[in-house]
Design an enzyme around this catalytic site. Sequence first.
Site, mmCIF file in Angstrom:
data_model
loop_
_atom_site.group_PDB
_atom_site.id
_atom_site.type_symbol
_atom_site.label_atom_id
_atom_site.label_comp_id
_atom_site.label_asym_id
_atom_site.label_seq_id
_atom_site.Cartn_x
_atom_site.Cartn_y
_atom_site.Cartn_z
ATOM 1 N N LYS A 22 3.734 8.296 9.373
ATOM 2 C CA LYS A 22 3.390 6.912 8.988
ATOM 3 C C LYS A 22 3.082 6.850 7.495
ATOM 4 O O LYS A 22 3.583 5.993 6.782
ATOM 5 C CB LYS A 22 2.175 6.456 9.810
ATOM 6 C CG LYS A 22 1.499 5.209 9.279
ATOM 7 C CD LYS A 22 0.336 4.787 10.139
ATOM 8 C CE LYS A 22 -0.995 5.349 9.765
ATOM 9 N NZ LYS A 22 -1.528 4.924 8.456
ATOM 10 N N ASN A 23 2.255 7.785 7.028
ATOM 11 C CA ASN A 23 1.791 7.697 5.642
ATOM 12 C C ASN A 23 2.858 8.089 4.620
ATOM 13 O O ASN A 23 2.700 7.798 3.439
ATOM 14 C CB ASN A 23 0.535 8.551 5.444
ATOM 15 C CG ASN A 23 -0.679 7.907 6.091
ATOM 16 O OD1 ASN A 23 -0.594 6.790 6.607
ATOM 17 N ND2 ASN A 23 -1.804 8.596 6.058
ATOM 18 N N CYS A 116 -12.481 -2.138 4.675
ATOM 19 C CA CYS A 116 -12.065 -1.808 6.034
ATOM 20 C C CYS A 116 -13.172 -0.983 6.649
ATOM 21 O O CYS A 116 -14.136 -0.635 5.975
ATOM 22 C CB CYS A 116 -10.710 -1.114 6.059
ATOM 23 S SG CYS A 116 -10.773 0.619 5.742
ATOM 24 N N ARG A 121 -13.174 0.780 0.028
ATOM 25 C CA ARG A 121 -11.789 1.067 -0.367
ATOM 26 C C ARG A 121 -11.254 0.150 -1.479
ATOM 27 O O ARG A 121 -10.354 -0.664 -1.271
ATOM 28 C CB ARG A 121 -10.866 1.048 0.859
ATOM 29 C CG ARG A 121 -11.331 2.046 1.893
ATOM 30 C CD ARG A 121 -10.382 2.198 3.038
ATOM 31 N NE ARG A 121 -9.241 3.048 2.726
ATOM 32 C CZ ARG A 121 -8.325 3.390 3.616
ATOM 33 N NH1 ARG A 121 -8.402 2.975 4.846
ATOM 34 N NH2 ARG A 121 -7.324 4.164 3.259
ATOM 35 N N ASP A 305 -8.352 12.454 7.663
ATOM 36 C CA ASP A 305 -7.749 11.807 8.833
ATOM 37 C C ASP A 305 -7.801 12.677 10.095
ATOM 38 O O ASP A 305 -7.406 12.213 11.174
ATOM 39 C CB ASP A 305 -6.280 11.432 8.549
ATOM 40 C CG ASP A 305 -6.171 10.250 7.588
ATOM 41 O OD1 ASP A 305 -7.208 9.644 7.269
ATOM 42 O OD2 ASP A 305 -5.041 9.944 7.157
ATOM 43 N N ARG A 397 -1.720 1.351 15.639
ATOM 44 C CA ARG A 397 -1.341 1.309 14.220
ATOM 45 C C ARG A 397 -0.670 2.609 13.788
ATOM 46 O O ARG A 397 0.123 2.609 12.854
ATOM 47 C CB ARG A 397 -2.587 1.097 13.350
ATOM 48 C CG ARG A 397 -3.119 -0.305 13.383
ATOM 49 C CD ARG A 397 -4.225 -0.462 12.362
ATOM 50 N NE ARG A 397 -3.813 0.113 11.092
ATOM 51 C CZ ARG A 397 -4.637 0.608 10.175
ATOM 52 N NH1 ARG A 397 -5.936 0.582 10.380
ATOM 53 N NH2 ARG A 397 -4.189 1.113 9.056
HETATM 54 C C1 UD1 Z 1 -4.419 7.423 2.106
HETATM 55 C C2 UD1 Z 1 -3.997 7.462 3.556
HETATM 56 C C3 UD1 Z 1 -5.204 7.585 4.470
HETATM 57 C C4 UD1 Z 1 -6.030 8.811 4.064
HETATM 58 C C5 UD1 Z 1 -6.367 8.764 2.577
HETATM 59 C C6 UD1 Z 1 -7.068 10.016 2.101
HETATM 60 C C7 UD1 Z 1 -1.985 6.143 3.583
HETATM 61 C C8 UD1 Z 1 -1.331 4.877 3.979
HETATM 62 N N1 UD1 Z 1 -3.286 6.232 3.867
HETATM 63 O O1 UD1 Z 1 -5.239 6.261 1.941
HETATM 64 O O2 UD1 Z 1 -4.748 7.727 5.810
HETATM 65 O O3 UD1 Z 1 -7.239 8.820 4.810
HETATM 66 O O4 UD1 Z 1 -5.163 8.605 1.809
HETATM 67 O O5 UD1 Z 1 -6.298 11.140 2.345
HETATM 68 O O6 UD1 Z 1 -1.355 7.054 3.069
HETATM 69 N N2 UD1 Z 1 -10.490 4.877 -4.165
HETATM 70 C C9 UD1 Z 1 -11.120 4.138 -5.155
HETATM 71 N N3 UD1 Z 1 -10.357 3.291 -5.920
HETATM 72 C C10 UD1 Z 1 -8.993 3.172 -5.736
HETATM 73 C C11 UD1 Z 1 -8.361 3.955 -4.743
HETATM 74 C C12 UD1 Z 1 -9.139 4.806 -3.968
HETATM 75 O O7 UD1 Z 1 -12.333 4.225 -5.337
HETATM 76 O O8 UD1 Z 1 -8.363 2.394 -6.473
HETATM 77 C C13 UD1 Z 1 -11.295 5.812 -3.333
HETATM 78 C C14 UD1 Z 1 -11.259 5.417 -1.844
HETATM 79 O O9 UD1 Z 1 -12.200 4.429 -1.541
HETATM 80 C C15 UD1 Z 1 -11.544 6.750 -1.184
HETATM 81 C C16 UD1 Z 1 -10.868 7.751 -2.107
HETATM 82 O O10 UD1 Z 1 -10.705 7.085 -3.362
HETATM 83 O O11 UD1 Z 1 -12.924 6.989 -1.165
HETATM 84 C C17 UD1 Z 1 -9.515 8.245 -1.638
HETATM 85 O O12 UD1 Z 1 -8.711 7.136 -1.302
HETATM 86 P P1 UD1 Z 1 -7.117 7.191 -1.405
HETATM 87 O O13 UD1 Z 1 -6.687 8.600 -1.589
HETATM 88 O O14 UD1 Z 1 -6.674 6.180 -2.387
HETATM 89 O O15 UD1 Z 1 -6.723 6.710 0.061
HETATM 90 P P2 UD1 Z 1 -5.565 5.714 0.480
HETATM 91 O O16 UD1 Z 1 -4.378 5.894 -0.387
HETATM 92 O O17 UD1 Z 1 -6.122 4.363 0.660
#
Ligand code: UD1
Length: 417
Positions: A22-23, A116, A121, A305, A397
Amino acid sequence: MQKLEVFGASRLKGQIKISGSKNASLPILAATLLSSKKIFLKNLPKVKDIETMISLLQSLGSKISYDGEKHIIDNSNQKKFFASYNLVKTMRAGILVLGPLLAKFGKAKVSLPGGCAIGTRPIDIHLKALSNLGVKYKIFQGYVHAIAPKGLIGTKIKFPQISVGATENLIIAASFAKGTTILSNCAVEPEVLDLVNFLKKIGCSIKWISKRCLSIKGVKKINEIIYSIMFDRIEAGTYLVAAAATEGNLRVKNVIPSLIKTELNILRKIGAKIKVKRNEIHIIGNKDIKNISFKTAPYPGFPTDLQAQFMVLLCKAKKDSFIKEDIFENRFMHVGELNRMGAQIKINGNKAIISGNTDFQAAELMATDLRASVSLIIAALTAKGKSVINRIYHLDRGYENLEKKLKKVGAKIKRSG
Ligand code: UD1
């Protein structure tokens, strides 16, 4: 509202074929926006998040069909750059269309994904990095209004913190920017690598220059290709844990074992017997589960995850275990429900102390997010009697044919409502 009834205790035995990731599919689908040629994608998982991303692309003008084996994505007439709240609110990965829309049109209006269940996030890292490429944006009435007056212009960007989504958004955007972009402190999750492989195949010029550093030269021409999405390593890890927790004997197929070494090492330390072949992992669960401590971390560290699923397994260890959640601020929501099933888990900030020796009891339960829901199913598989898991739309999902796959290996599980 649909629910799942699980009749335990079961021992999982047989083979499970793992679906496409999915990711990895989500950013690759977003990246197809760059192309005016047809893209053929194989192995997209049949899960709700992928349906949502397909609807989002269709709302932007993509033509998408399925021929029984592959999705055919035609963006030759894709002209819209407005991603609405209705579609982005249900799936945070909707923000991944921001980079490609800006690269293609020099402007985009994309709904903020909002919070969420697992934390606030934010998307500040995405926005700051895009502004380094020449994007000006404002947040107004729940939307990011972004514009690149001179187009996207390559530059050096160091992410302040590792973010999977921000790395993906920027890789896609930079692939169509003018000049060269150097991205450092990138996420190196296998799904990011799959996106890079996909982009290289469609003709983008991307090179790894060190472990977390990429050089991306913008291109204009895109090739028509067929691409097969990598396996879902979180789905694979989930079934491996389910086998270990039920003293099962399971062959997990269609995987690349070297990509989940960290998880396999932990399973071995816990006491499971694991044999690895080229595309298969064979696991035999052990009655005596050993305690262990670990923390979640960006790849190649332990994936957040899979934290909830491994916690269920550690409840059955002989002694106390510890887990530190270092990625998301609020990812212990499964704990309340696991404790209702007889677990003894205490939370202290981002640490969980898991007392072992739990014999889970069947119960009526509430799923709170995707991975939390599947952890409740694993616990229910080990518990004698009938458990009912409510709000399983979370599960749909991200897990393709979960009941079918589990039934095939001996679980007694039924969807109702
Ligand atoms: C992706 C995965 C999710 C997984 C996560 C961490 C997908 C669709 N989802 O989520 O399943 O749990 O990686 O491996 O691939 N953050 C900020 N600011 C930002 C972006 C992120 O503060 O602009 C923080 C987030 O709140 C979190 C951390 O950084 O605490 C990591 O998030 P991130 O790696 O961005 O996760 P996703 O890409 O949302």
